[in-house]
Design an enzyme around this catalytic site. Structure first.
Site, PDB file in Angstrom:
ATOM      1  N   TYR A 164      -4.376  11.019  -3.296  1.00  6.28           N
ATOM      2  CA  TYR A 164      -4.500  11.178  -1.614  1.00  6.28           C
ATOM      3  C   TYR A 164      -5.299  12.334  -1.277  1.00  6.28           C
ATOM      4  CZ  TYR A 164      -0.269   8.014  -1.853  1.00  6.28           C
ATOM      5  OH  TYR A 164       0.657   7.192  -1.709  1.00  6.28           O
TER       6      TYR A 164
ATOM      7  N   CYS B  20      -5.104  -0.135   0.001  1.00  6.61           N
ATOM      8  CA  CYS B  20      -4.347   1.149  -0.077  1.00  6.61           C
ATOM      9  C   CYS B  20      -3.486   1.098  -1.553  1.00  6.61           C
ATOM     10  CB  CYS B  20      -3.368   1.070   0.861  1.00  6.61           C
ATOM     11  SG  CYS B  20      -2.398  -0.107   1.209  1.00  6.61           S
ATOM     12  N   HIS B  21      -3.422   0.038  -2.235  1.00  8.38           N
ATOM     13  CA  HIS B  21      -2.907   0.038  -3.648  1.00  8.38           C
ATOM     14  C   HIS B  21      -3.619   0.878  -4.517  1.00  8.38           C
ATOM     15  CE1 HIS B  21      -5.703  -3.404  -3.617  1.00  8.38           C
ATOM     16  NE2 HIS B  21      -5.829  -2.988  -4.836  1.00  8.38           N
TER      17      HIS B  21
ATOM     18  N   SER C 208      -1.605  12.739  -7.234  1.00  2.00           N
ATOM     19  CA  SER C 208      -2.573  13.704  -7.871  1.00  2.00           C
ATOM     20  C   SER C 208      -2.063  13.651  -9.383  1.00  2.00           C
ATOM     21  CB  SER C 208      -2.867  14.870  -7.322  1.00  2.00           C
ATOM     22  OG  SER C 208      -1.536  15.702  -7.004  1.00  2.00           O
TER      23      SER C 208
ATOM     24  N   ASN D 119      -1.237   1.131   7.238  1.00  7.58           N
ATOM     25  CA  ASN D 119      -2.472   0.025   6.952  1.00  7.58           C
ATOM     26  C   ASN D 119      -1.794  -1.390   7.326  1.00  7.58           C
ATOM     27  OD1 ASN D 119      -4.305  -1.431   6.074  1.00  7.58           O
ATOM     28  ND2 ASN D 119      -4.396  -0.782   3.922  1.00  7.58           N
TER      29      ASN D 119
ATOM     30  N   GLU E  57      -6.841  -5.618 -11.087  1.00  3.69           N
ATOM     31  CA  GLU E  57      -8.191  -5.086 -10.987  1.00  3.69           C
ATOM     32  C   GLU E  57      -8.567  -4.330 -12.125  1.00  3.69           C
ATOM     33  OE1 GLU E  57      -8.033  -2.539  -7.629  1.00  3.69           O
ATOM     34  OE2 GLU E  57      -8.034  -4.030  -5.952  1.00  3.69           O
TER      35      GLU E  57
ATOM     36  N   ARG F  12      -1.030  14.430   3.157  1.00  3.93           N
ATOM     37  CA  ARG F  12      -0.090  14.090   3.813  1.00  3.93           C
ATOM     38  C   ARG F  12      -0.657  12.869   5.111  1.00  3.93           C
ATOM     39  NH1 ARG F  12       4.035  18.149   4.939  1.00  3.93           N
ATOM     40  NH2 ARG F  12       5.012  17.238   3.287  1.00  3.93           N
TER      41      ARG F  12
END
Length: 177
Positions: A114, A145-146, A151, A137, A172, A128
């Protein structure tokens, strides 16, 4: 945009000319909603209490953005590249659109935190904000967004649920081998 995804889906009912199609996934149906110009929304059917509500409120259609969306998904699941269908990003702020554009630069098989995505989108210390943008989304799979994780390497949330996020990330990873 305020409110829930369900609220947004309900608001589509009032728009003229919205059609839908269902795209079968291993984890259920993925619903696509479009007008003649662009894809308006994509939604995992597992979050609908009753998929008949889609059939009752929308016409199943053959609109060009739906065809292009299905082509994109077919290619994605065959491990092929395809151009994005036209997406209606007008409900989103400029900063949210910048986040989505930055996310589109993350290739299949890779993930981004993020915080790193915030930096890439020009929003310092905006992790955030990124999380909120991912939750809003309207186009999961199209705006991937997947691929956004915490972190510390943990998955974080996902609109389709963690099971679908894991499925897509594994798919993927095989894409890149």
């Amino acid at each position: 945009m305020k409110g829930t995804k369900r609220d947004y889906l309900a608001s589509l009912e009032s728009l003229p000319g919205i059609a839908y199609c269902g795209y079968p996934l291993e984890k259920g149906v993925f619903f696509l909603f479009a007008d003649d110009i662009s894809l308006k929304y994509a939604y995992f059917g597992c979050y609908l209490r009753d998929t008949r509500s889609v059939e009752e409120h929308f016409l199943q259609g053959e609109k060009e953005p739906l065809r292009r969306s299905v082509d994109f998904l077919d290619c994605y699941f065959r491990h092929q590249k395809a151009p994005l269908p036209p997406l209606d990003l007008s409900p989103f702020s400029e900063r949210e659109q910048a986040v989505y554009q930055a996310l589109l630069t993350v290739p299949p098989g890779e993930t981004i935190s993020y915080g790193a995505l915030a930096g890439r989108a020009g929003i310092p210390r905006g992790a955030r904000f990124i999380g909120n943008a991912m939750a809003k989304n309207h186009f999961p799979l199209f705006i991937p967004c997947h691929r956004v994780i915490r972190s510390d390497g943990a998955l974080g949330g996902y609109t389709g649920g963690k099971e679908i996020k894991v499925f897509l990330l594994k798919h993927e990873k095989s894409f890149t081998k």
